[in-house]
Scaffold this active site. Sequence first.
Site, PDB file in Angstrom:
ATOM      1  CB  SER A 164      -0.934  -0.055   1.209  1.00 12.11           C
ATOM      2  OG  SER A 164      -1.948   0.888   1.105  1.00 12.11           O
ATOM      3  CG  ASP A 368      -6.333  -3.663  -3.182  1.00 10.01           C
ATOM      4  OD1 ASP A 368      -7.214  -3.064  -2.521  1.00 10.01           O
ATOM      5  OD2 ASP A 368      -5.153  -3.280  -3.246  1.00 10.01           O
ATOM      6  CG  HIS A 428      -4.823  -3.204   0.341  1.00  6.44           C
ATOM      7  ND1 HIS A 428      -4.472  -2.519  -0.797  1.00  6.44           N
ATOM      8  CD2 HIS A 428      -4.251  -2.524   1.376  1.00  6.44           C
ATOM      9  CE1 HIS A 428      -3.723  -1.471  -0.470  1.00  6.44           C
ATOM     10  NE2 HIS A 428      -3.570  -1.460   0.834  1.00  6.44           N
TER      11      HIS A 428
END
Length: 449
Positions: A164, A368, A428
């Site tokens: 991320s 995600d 994610h």
Amino acid sequence: MEPEPRFCLVSVLLLLLLGLSTGTIFDLPADEGKEVWDYVTVRKDAHMFWWLYYATSPCKNFSELPLVMWLQGGPGGSSTGFGNFEEIGPLDSTLKPRKTTWLQSASLLFVDNPVGTGFSYVKKDGTYARDLATVASDMMVLLESFFNCRPEFQTVPFYIFSESYGGKMAAGIALELHKAIQEGTIKCNFSGVALGDSWISPVDSVLSWGPYLYSMSLLDDQGLAEVSQVAEQVLDAVNKGLYKEATQLWGQAEMVVEQNTDGVNFYNILTKSAPMSAMKSSLEFTQSHLVHLYQRHVRHLNQDNLSQLMNGPIRAKLKIIPEDCSWGGQAESVFLNMEGDFMKPAISIVDELLEAGVNVTVYNGQLDLIVDTMGQEAWVRKLKWADLPKFTQLKWQPLYRDPQSSQTAAFVKSYKNLAFYWILKAGHMVPSDQGDMALKMMKLVTGQE
Ligand SMILES: *[C@@H]1O[C@H](CO)[C@@H](O)[C@H](O)[C@H]1NC(C)=O
Ligand SMILES: *[C@@H]1O[C@H](CO)[C@@H](O)[C@H](O)[C@H]1NC(C)=O
Ligand SMILES: *[C@@H]1O[C@H](CO)[C@@H](O)[C@H](O)[C@H]1NC(C)=O
Ligand SMILES: *[C@@H]1O[C@H](CO)[C@@H](O)[C@H](O)[C@H]1NC(C)=O
């Protein structure tokens, strides 16, 4: 060792205030491998915490295995907490051994960065990082100190893996590290950077939310039009260099997505978000768009049960955490201080890395939304790297968890120093969702398979 009596009292009070049960009992298992941890003062009043686990392979000495540094997102998510106990470390957050821990194939270095994250802390408000350059220069101070104090790792292949916002930081850090090695200020065997569901070009993510959700039956025509409209506003702000406005519009775009999808989870589209009310804190009375973004994107990384573990038995085990520093206590300030950086793209940094010959891996979870795969492919297409056409022309190859399995677990494509992994059935947090495949990918990237 018993926790600090004073801390105990504060924590009991906090737990009472939060209306939580104090019944959780953790028993730390007997230590298996060698672990060390310490603080590095990276600037005046800025103290960064790292925690190293030596690889525990039964057949190989740590010196024959790579060293992997893991960087969490947020910014404000803790690598020593979330990445370690929820993703790749030797123990899960109930302190049971993790079957898919990366420690079986690498030594692991968790660093709480930017300063103020996890057990890292600042002594003065003005000391938080406000841009990627500061994040990277702070990490150079940490890595220089780390490799000087742990010379046994200077020749071990060193990789940075990230998730991320950690991916954006990893790109910036990798470039500075490459330069520092060239200049001879840091001695390490830097071998590559892996960007997982990474925040490299946020606007490319936002622009693909609509088409992605639409194709997954999570938007109707009306919803697609609404999401696309607000996404165009984000693009417009980014193109004008109005990054703070772009951040605000990003938050609005997320609300439009939530309203139209009955609250899809941004981290895995096959699940639903926890209702906002369950995540509200005392902050709800002063809620600005930034605080709202913080609650949506960082609070889940600092969830109450992980916080209990880190501020309880882990803190007691580590012994060096200052009394007035609580794990995650400054996370919100870390996030708010980076406001002007969120929507800035880092594609040109990836180009510089490729140009410099650094091995770059991009990996992304199929489910995600916040950093969807279509958005990653969009910024990869924008690279100026001379070998991009060759990379694009290649066909991807399927990957399986093990040779016996016929279930496709991922696809991969690589050319020279760029590799792309499409990880199936993962959101994610790729290692949380597909632990076996994540471990296998780490081994492939580090040349062990
Ligand atoms: C492992 O490697 C280190 C560093 O090269 C060395 O000092 C140590 O003796 C090795 N341990 C074993 C068990 O071979
Ligand atoms: C901690 O809480 C999260 C979210 O409520 C949950 O998914 C996770 O399983 C919990 N972990 C433990 C160790 O209870
Ligand atoms: C870096 O690691 C590789 C693989 O183990 C090794 O062949 C090489 O000699 C190392 N380089 C340095 C400068 O230590
Ligand atoms: C990049 O990866 C390739 C393939 O794994 C490897 O042969 C090469 O040595 C790596 N380059 C660097 C600079 O680490």
